[in-house]
Structures are given as structure tokens and as C-alpha cells.
Write a protein that holds these residues in place. Structure first.
Motif, PDB file in Angstrom:
ATOM      1  N   ARG A 116       6.401   8.193  -5.755  1.00  0.00           N
ATOM      2  CA  ARG A 116       8.068   8.216  -7.239  1.00  0.00           C
ATOM      3  C   ARG A 116       7.625   7.013  -8.043  1.00  0.00           C
ATOM      4  O   ARG A 116       8.618   6.382  -7.624  1.00  0.00           O
ATOM      5  N   ASN A 117       6.767   6.484  -6.913  1.00  0.00           N
ATOM      6  CA  ASN A 117       6.693   5.603  -7.636  1.00  0.00           C
ATOM      7  C   ASN A 117       6.229   5.317  -9.100  1.00  0.00           C
ATOM      8  O   ASN A 117       5.242   5.097  -9.766  1.00  0.00           O
ATOM      9  N   TRP A 118       7.037   5.301  -9.786  1.00  0.00           N
ATOM     10  CA  TRP A 118       7.520   5.511 -11.521  1.00  0.00           C
ATOM     11  C   TRP A 118       6.077   4.309 -12.202  1.00  0.00           C
ATOM     12  O   TRP A 118       5.255   4.354 -13.449  1.00  0.00           O
ATOM     13  N   SER A 119       5.925   3.047 -11.223  1.00  0.00           N
ATOM     14  CA  SER A 119       4.975   1.845 -12.480  1.00  0.00           C
ATOM     15  C   SER A 119       4.019   2.084 -11.565  1.00  0.00           C
ATOM     16  O   SER A 119       2.531   1.606 -12.170  1.00  0.00           O
ATOM     17  N   GLN A 120       2.995   3.728 -11.765  1.00  0.00           N
ATOM     18  CA  GLN A 120       1.844   3.350 -11.083  1.00  0.00           C
ATOM     19  C   GLN A 120       2.115   5.460 -11.344  1.00  0.00           C
ATOM     20  O   GLN A 120       1.672   6.034 -11.003  1.00  0.00           O
ATOM     21  N   GLN A 155     -14.491 -11.095 -11.477  1.00  0.00           N
ATOM     22  CA  GLN A 155     -13.754 -10.157 -12.800  1.00  0.00           C
ATOM     23  C   GLN A 155     -13.754  -8.345 -13.096  1.00  0.00           C
ATOM     24  O   GLN A 155     -14.344  -7.722 -11.834  1.00  0.00           O
ATOM     25  N   VAL A 156     -12.297  -8.552 -13.061  1.00  0.00           N
ATOM     26  CA  VAL A 156     -11.466  -7.068 -12.789  1.00  0.00           C
ATOM     27  C   VAL A 156     -11.027  -6.600 -13.926  1.00  0.00           C
ATOM     28  O   VAL A 156     -10.271  -7.454 -14.614  1.00  0.00           O
ATOM     29  N   SER A 157     -11.889  -5.965 -14.717  1.00  0.00           N
ATOM     30  CA  SER A 157     -10.983  -4.306 -15.433  1.00  0.00           C
ATOM     31  C   SER A 157      -9.526  -3.816 -15.143  1.00  0.00           C
ATOM     32  O   SER A 157     -10.116  -3.374 -14.753  1.00  0.00           O
ATOM     33  N   GLU A 158      -9.238  -3.683 -15.370  1.00  0.00           N
ATOM     34  CA  GLU A 158      -7.935  -2.707 -14.877  1.00  0.00           C
ATOM     35  C   GLU A 158      -6.891  -1.878 -15.872  1.00  0.00           C
ATOM     36  O   GLU A 158      -7.326  -3.230 -17.190  1.00  0.00           O
ATOM     37  N   TRP A 159      -6.697  -0.997 -15.752  1.00  0.00           N
ATOM     38  CA  TRP A 159      -6.072   0.023 -17.043  1.00  0.00           C
ATOM     39  C   TRP A 159      -5.122   0.714 -16.650  1.00  0.00           C
ATOM     40  O   TRP A 159      -5.283   1.169 -14.813  1.00  0.00           O
ATOM     41  N   ARG A 160      -3.181   0.772 -16.724  1.00  0.00           N
ATOM     42  CA  ARG A 160      -2.633   1.196 -16.582  1.00  0.00           C
ATOM     43  C   ARG A 160      -2.047   1.606 -18.145  1.00  0.00           C
ATOM     44  O   ARG A 160      -0.941   0.656 -18.295  1.00  0.00           O
ATOM     45  N   LEU A 161      -2.279   2.269 -18.693  1.00  0.00           N
ATOM     46  CA  LEU A 161      -1.561   2.527 -19.988  1.00  0.00           C
ATOM     47  C   LEU A 161      -2.085   1.476 -21.305  1.00  0.00           C
ATOM     48  O   LEU A 161      -2.392   1.963 -22.532  1.00  0.00           O
ATOM     49  N   ILE A 190       1.126  -0.888   0.338  1.00  0.00           N
ATOM     50  CA  ILE A 190       0.364  -0.056   0.012  1.00  0.00           C
ATOM     51  C   ILE A 190       1.100   1.355   0.568  1.00  0.00           C
ATOM     52  O   ILE A 190       1.241   2.044  -0.866  1.00  0.00           O
ATOM     53  N   ARG A 191       1.387   1.407   1.301  1.00  0.00           N
ATOM     54  CA  ARG A 191       2.688   1.939   1.064  1.00  0.00           C
ATOM     55  C   ARG A 191       3.717   3.143  -0.139  1.00  0.00           C
ATOM     56  O   ARG A 191       3.670   3.680  -0.793  1.00  0.00           O
ATOM     57  N   ARG A 192       3.797   1.478  -1.694  1.00  0.00           N
ATOM     58  CA  ARG A 192       4.419   1.888  -2.560  1.00  0.00           C
ATOM     59  C   ARG A 192       3.439   2.358  -3.062  1.00  0.00           C
ATOM     60  O   ARG A 192       3.651   3.021  -4.978  1.00  0.00           O
ATOM     61  N   LEU A 193       2.409   1.642  -3.258  1.00  0.00           N
ATOM     62  CA  LEU A 193       0.721   1.979  -4.236  1.00  0.00           C
ATOM     63  C   LEU A 193       0.924   3.716  -4.263  1.00  0.00           C
ATOM     64  O   LEU A 193       1.222   4.392  -4.862  1.00  0.00           O
ATOM     65  N   GLU A 194       1.291   4.326  -2.661  1.00  0.00           N
ATOM     66  CA  GLU A 194       0.831   5.404  -2.906  1.00  0.00           C
ATOM     67  C   GLU A 194       2.032   6.495  -2.968  1.00  0.00           C
ATOM     68  O   GLU A 194       1.440   7.544  -2.793  1.00  0.00           O
ATOM     69  N   ASN A 195       3.361   5.974  -2.702  1.00  0.00           N
ATOM     70  CA  ASN A 195       4.230   7.055  -3.086  1.00  0.00           C
ATOM     71  C   ASN A 195       4.162   7.641  -4.317  1.00  0.00           C
ATOM     72  O   ASN A 195       4.378   6.755  -5.691  1.00  0.00           O
ATOM     73  N   SER A 248       2.085  -9.550 -16.771  1.00  0.00           N
ATOM     74  CA  SER A 248       2.570  -8.528 -15.867  1.00  0.00           C
ATOM     75  C   SER A 248       2.528  -8.303 -14.851  1.00  0.00           C
ATOM     76  O   SER A 248       1.367  -8.844 -14.644  1.00  0.00           O
ATOM     77  N   ASN A 249       3.438  -7.059 -14.414  1.00  0.00           N
ATOM     78  CA  ASN A 249       3.156  -7.278 -13.383  1.00  0.00           C
ATOM     79  C   ASN A 249       1.563  -7.124 -12.227  1.00  0.00           C
ATOM     80  O   ASN A 249       0.678  -5.883 -12.770  1.00  0.00           O
ATOM     81  N   LEU A 250       1.569  -7.119 -11.261  1.00  0.00           N
ATOM     82  CA  LEU A 250       0.176  -7.218 -10.404  1.00  0.00           C
ATOM     83  C   LEU A 250       0.474  -6.294  -9.256  1.00  0.00           C
ATOM     84  O   LEU A 250       0.851  -6.483  -8.803  1.00  0.00           O
ATOM     85  N   GLU A 251      -0.077  -5.018 -10.598  1.00  0.00           N
ATOM     86  CA  GLU A 251       0.628  -4.340  -8.625  1.00  0.00           C
ATOM     87  C   GLU A 251      -0.100  -3.956  -7.686  1.00  0.00           C
ATOM     88  O   GLU A 251       0.045  -3.738  -6.685  1.00  0.00           O
TER      89      GLU A 251
END
Length: 177
Positions: A92-96, A127-133, A85-90, A171-174
Motif C-alpha cells: 500500500r506504499n503509494w510512493s512505490q 553511478q546509480v540510474s534510478e527510475w520511478r515514473l 525496508i518494510r515501507r518499501l515492501e508494503n 526529490s525523495n530518496l526512497e
């Protein structure tokens, strides 16, 4: 109660229980609220749904018996969930950048019974629809072990997430599924 080191993940040999439509609706609303918290990126509120020793498990293999004898995609206690959670909310986390967005659809909620520790075992499809790019679809079955809190809401002792393609190259499950 069971400790984190002795979490019983078995969902076999459950004791059948009698339940009414109100109990089923209450559990459905709990699961729908959990999905909404994830979609709204309210990860701390989502984490509060877990008991103190609650585990989040995503097996790597279909019909995987446990997380101890085989690698899992995730096997997270409270500390590991909080790190994520802390990583997701950072900021500076470029993957988010941009942040992952999700829309969870939960259905076919079924009360399966009680395990040997008295936890209520519930399953649901998702079912989960996920979007990031780009957009991707994830789907499968959730299995929960829920702890009843007299006068309070349910607490998740175990959330098992069985992806239909868990042993595929992913691919990564963030974010949490």
C-alpha cells in the motif's frame, strides 16, 4: 568494536596496509554483490551485509566530518534501515507504485587503509540510474568501514554515501543508494 553511539566515522589518519590482488578482487566482488542486491530489491539480504551496529550514512554537506554536528540526508542504524525496508515492501506504499528500479555501477575500488579500530577502509565511485515514473542519475563516492570475519564474508560497519550534489534540492530518496 564500537557502539552505535560512538561510531567513529573518521577516514583520516589511516594506517597503510599491505594487500594482494586477491584481497582487492574479494572486496570488489563484495561491493559488486552489494550493488546487485540493491538493484534486485533484495533489501533484507543487503541489510544482512551490515554488522549488528553497522550504520548507513549519507552526509548533507561535502566533506562533512560527522553526522553529529550537522544534519545528514540519512543516518540509519539497523532499526531505521528495517523500517525503511518494510515501507518499501508494503503493497500500500503509494510512493512505490510503480516500484523504483535501479542500476548501480561501482568502480575505482580502492583500499585506503585501516582506522584506529582496525576496520578496513575502502572507497569506490558509483553511478546509480534510478527510475520511478522518470529517470534520474545519482553519483558520487562510497566509503566503507569493513569488518573482517574469519572464514566468512566482510561485514559493513559504516557505509558513507557522498553524493556529488548532496546539498542540492533532491526529490525523495526512497531506496538505498
Amino acid at each position: 568494536m564500537q557502539s552505535e553511539s560512538t561510531v567513529d566515522v573518521s577516514i583520516r589518519d589511516l594506517k597503510p596496509i599491505q594487500f594482494d590482488i586477491e584481497m582487492l578482487r574479494n572486496i570488489e566482488q563484495f561491493l559488486f554483490r552489494e550493488a546487485r542486491l540493491l538493484d534486485e530489491r533484495r533489501f533484507w539480504d543487503w541489510d544482512d551485509l551490515f554488522s549488528d551496529n553497522g550504520m548507513y550514512w549519507m552526509p548533507h554537506q561535502h566533506e562533512q566530518e560527522n553526522p553529529y554536528d550537522h544534519i545528514s540526508l540519512f543516518w540509519e542504524n539497523r532499526m531505521l534501515r528495517e523500517v525503511r525496508i518494510r515501507r518499501l515492501e508494503n503493497a500500500r506504499n503509494w510512493s512505490q507504485q510503480p516500484q523504483t528500479r535501479t542500476a548501480h555501477l561501482v568502480g575505482n575500488v580502492t583500499i585506503e587503509g585501516r582506522d584506529d579500530y582496525g576496520y578496513l577502509v575502502v572507497s569506490a565511485t558509483f553511478q546509480v540510474s534510478e527510475w520511478r515514473l522518470e529517470q534520474r542519475q545519482l553519483s558520487g563516492r562510497y566509503t566503507y568501514k569493513l569488518l573482517e570475519q574469519p572464514g566468512e564474508d566482510w561485514k559493513i560497519s559504516l557505509k558513507r554515501v557522498d553524493l556529488i550534489n548532496s546539498n542540492d534540492i533532491l526529490s525523495n530518496l526512497e531506496v538505498f543508494v
